[in-house]
Design a protein around this motif. Sequence first.
Motif, PDB file in Angstrom:
ATOM      1  N   ILE A 194       1.184  -1.099   0.083  1.00  0.00           N
ATOM      2  CA  ILE A 194      -0.135  -0.338   0.022  1.00  0.00           C
ATOM      3  C   ILE A 194       0.930   1.005  -0.400  1.00  0.00           C
ATOM      4  N   SER A 195       0.629   2.292  -1.042  1.00  0.00           N
ATOM      5  CA  SER A 195       1.077   3.262  -0.898  1.00  0.00           C
ATOM      6  C   SER A 195       0.078   5.038  -0.659  1.00  0.00           C
ATOM      7  N   ILE A 196       0.660   5.584   0.398  1.00  0.00           N
ATOM      8  CA  ILE A 196      -0.191   6.969   0.389  1.00  0.00           C
ATOM      9  C   ILE A 196       0.506   8.118  -0.136  1.00  0.00           C
ATOM     10  N   VAL A 197      -0.243   9.142  -0.609  1.00  0.00           N
ATOM     11  CA  VAL A 197       0.385  10.287  -0.968  1.00  0.00           C
ATOM     12  C   VAL A 197      -0.537  11.040  -0.788  1.00  0.00           C
ATOM     13  N   GLU A 198       0.005  11.965  -0.135  1.00  0.00           N
ATOM     14  CA  GLU A 198      -1.183  13.993  -0.455  1.00  0.00           C
ATOM     15  C   GLU A 198      -0.808  14.406  -1.009  1.00  0.00           C
ATOM     16  N   ALA A 199      -1.823  15.269  -2.461  1.00  0.00           N
ATOM     17  CA  ALA A 199      -1.010  16.233  -3.007  1.00  0.00           C
ATOM     18  C   ALA A 199      -2.600  16.621  -3.893  1.00  0.00           C
ATOM     19  N   GLY A 200      -2.196  18.285  -3.502  1.00  0.00           N
ATOM     20  CA  GLY A 200      -3.339  19.168  -4.665  1.00  0.00           C
ATOM     21  C   GLY A 200      -4.448  18.773  -2.978  1.00  0.00           C
ATOM     22  N   GLY A 201      -4.420  18.672  -1.446  1.00  0.00           N
ATOM     23  CA  GLY A 201      -6.144  19.084  -0.860  1.00  0.00           C
ATOM     24  C   GLY A 201      -6.600  18.072  -1.204  1.00  0.00           C
TER      25      GLY A 201
END
Length: 736
Positions: free
Chosen positions: A89-96
Amino acid sequence: MPRLGVLLALLLGIGVSVSAYAENVLQDVSYVALPGGKVEITLKLATPPPPPQVFATEAPPRIALDLAATHNAVTQRHIDIGTGATSGISIVEAGGRTRVVVDLFHPSTYETRVEGSNLVLAVGTSGGNTPVTAAMASTDPTKSVALAGSPDISNIDFRRGKAGEGRIIVDFSAAGAAADLRREGDKIVIDVRNAHLPAKLAQHLDVMDFATPVHALDIKPNAGGARIEISAASPFEQLAYQTGNQYIVEIALPRDKSKDKKDKNQEPEYNGSRVTFNFQDIPTRSVLQLIADVSDLNIVVSDTVQGNVTLRLINVPWDQALDLVLQAKDLDKRRKGNVIWVAPQKQIADREQSIAAARQKLEQQAELISDYIPISYGHAKDIAGLLTDQSKTATAGGAGGSAAPSARGFLSERGTVSFDERTNTLLVNDTPDRIRDVRELIALLDRPVRQVLIESRIVIASDNFSRELGAKFGISGAHQDGNGNVISTSGTLSGADQMTNAALVSRSTGTGRSLPVGAAGAIGGGVLVPSLANALNVNLPASTPSGSFGLAILGADYLLDLELSASQKEGRSEVISSPRVITANNQEAIIKQGTEIGYLTIQAASTGSSSALPTVAFKDAVLELRVTPTITADNRVYLAMHVKKDSLNSFISIPGGGVVPQIDTREINTSVLVDNAQTVVLGGVYEATKIENVNKVPFLGDLPAVGLLFRDKSNSNNKAELLIFVTPRILSDTLK
């Protein structure tokens, strides 16, 4: 109520800034391995999530969930699973927004559901009878698949993120591009097999000036597609995800998780919008109402909250103001989502205690179920001992002993665990919740043990040099004067007497044969001289001459013999032994090769007779490597090593008969911490021997130049060096 309205107007008049914006927070991501290889992934959020946007790809196989207006509070960027069809599993935050990408080993079915503030994604083992196809994608937009096509790569861009990460953005002209990412040492390789790379984009980009872990990009065509090689400085973490017509790779420094851990005695951090309160003897319930209006949260106040409070707070966060009011009035709070319940501390404690007691009573009355958990890499007996100290034995039929009510470990008071050694299976009987916890624990523990390849080199180098100079020199002669006196000389007294005797014989017979030519009374029939052994005055030749030069001079009444001999030897040898062995982490490995040398000894007979009995014994002359590796958390290897290299030197005779072998031993016993694939010198021994010998005739051997004829000189230099190298390599337990 009029008084409350006046207070609200006063609050608005002094310029309290209120932030009405609130976003959801992804707090945790966990997973549970279910029977049949299925995996259930749970996303824990602060508030109930809206319906997520879910899409899947076939090449590479992935499932992506987009959470709009959601902040990522999960510290881990990647979580390894390796169960069933789920890789990680990969988690990323971008652009709200926050995107959760589930990497798969192969395309699989899935379904999502919302349970309170949790979003659950259930992943099957394979496509089964319901594969994700283009027809399904047309009817269900949440299962859209990037179908194979041949788009063009329209642009490749590099940017620096806010946290210093390097971001590579690959734009495609259309959807359907399939990108495959793998890591090769300090490089990340991206292969896009079904996309055309324009010639103008095939280039080398130096991005050192961006101050990110990425140093350079090499973009080139490859087998009908494109390849992007990313050179970065270790250590780093990579994260890749695809959205629309873009494929994005983020490379960042590893996150320091120690900064995320808070000390239990650390002061809380307040980040609410700042407010100003200046009230005297105001009802506590009214203050809580004001804080609820400022924070845009729902506050439920217990009926037992009474009394007034006086406070003067200027420009403080509202959450800090709330804590101060609760502490002043012996109150406490419990938050669930965007709802806060405020009540006296004793009331909250009594309620939680009653809930815990009810939950425990409910667990004692819950139905017991049986589950069979196969163990793949460990031993069921050992895992049963971890679950409870009482499960230590197994019956012949496969059932082991059950645990006593005390010291239950991970089981409930009524739960039991047994094991079958033949099939390596755990048999658990407990409540459904406890069995689910046991499965989570086993999924964490039952993993393949990492392996290490240890390569060792033992180098024995020697260098020998010797030089020797020697000479043989002798003068023999006789002279008879007019008075009949005979004077003779030779290398020894026996040689001189021999020549004198020959002269006397010549005088009595008148032959003159025994005198040198030219002596008085000589007839000219030749010269009688002593043997060579008696004719040498100096006999110091080289012990093992490689070459010699001889000279003889015969005069009227003398004979001169001279022989010069010289020897020089040079020798170089190098013995390299390279034992290597593979072993599991924390498991000792031994490898040896050599010879058992037999020898004969003589022992007296035990019966008391005088006869002796021969006995054959053996000694080992082996090359041995004994090592126990331990892989550390930072992928280094701690080695406890014992290296031994023996060889036969010679046999020594013992009194009374028999021989004993003489063994040359080279051995090292040490412990060392080594980086993965790094070669280190464990130790070495250097020996140098220099010998100079001179044999000479006293006084004559010290004369300049001429002294060379009266001495024998030898020089020898011997050098020996022992070096031991070792290289540990951690074997990869996953496919790139």
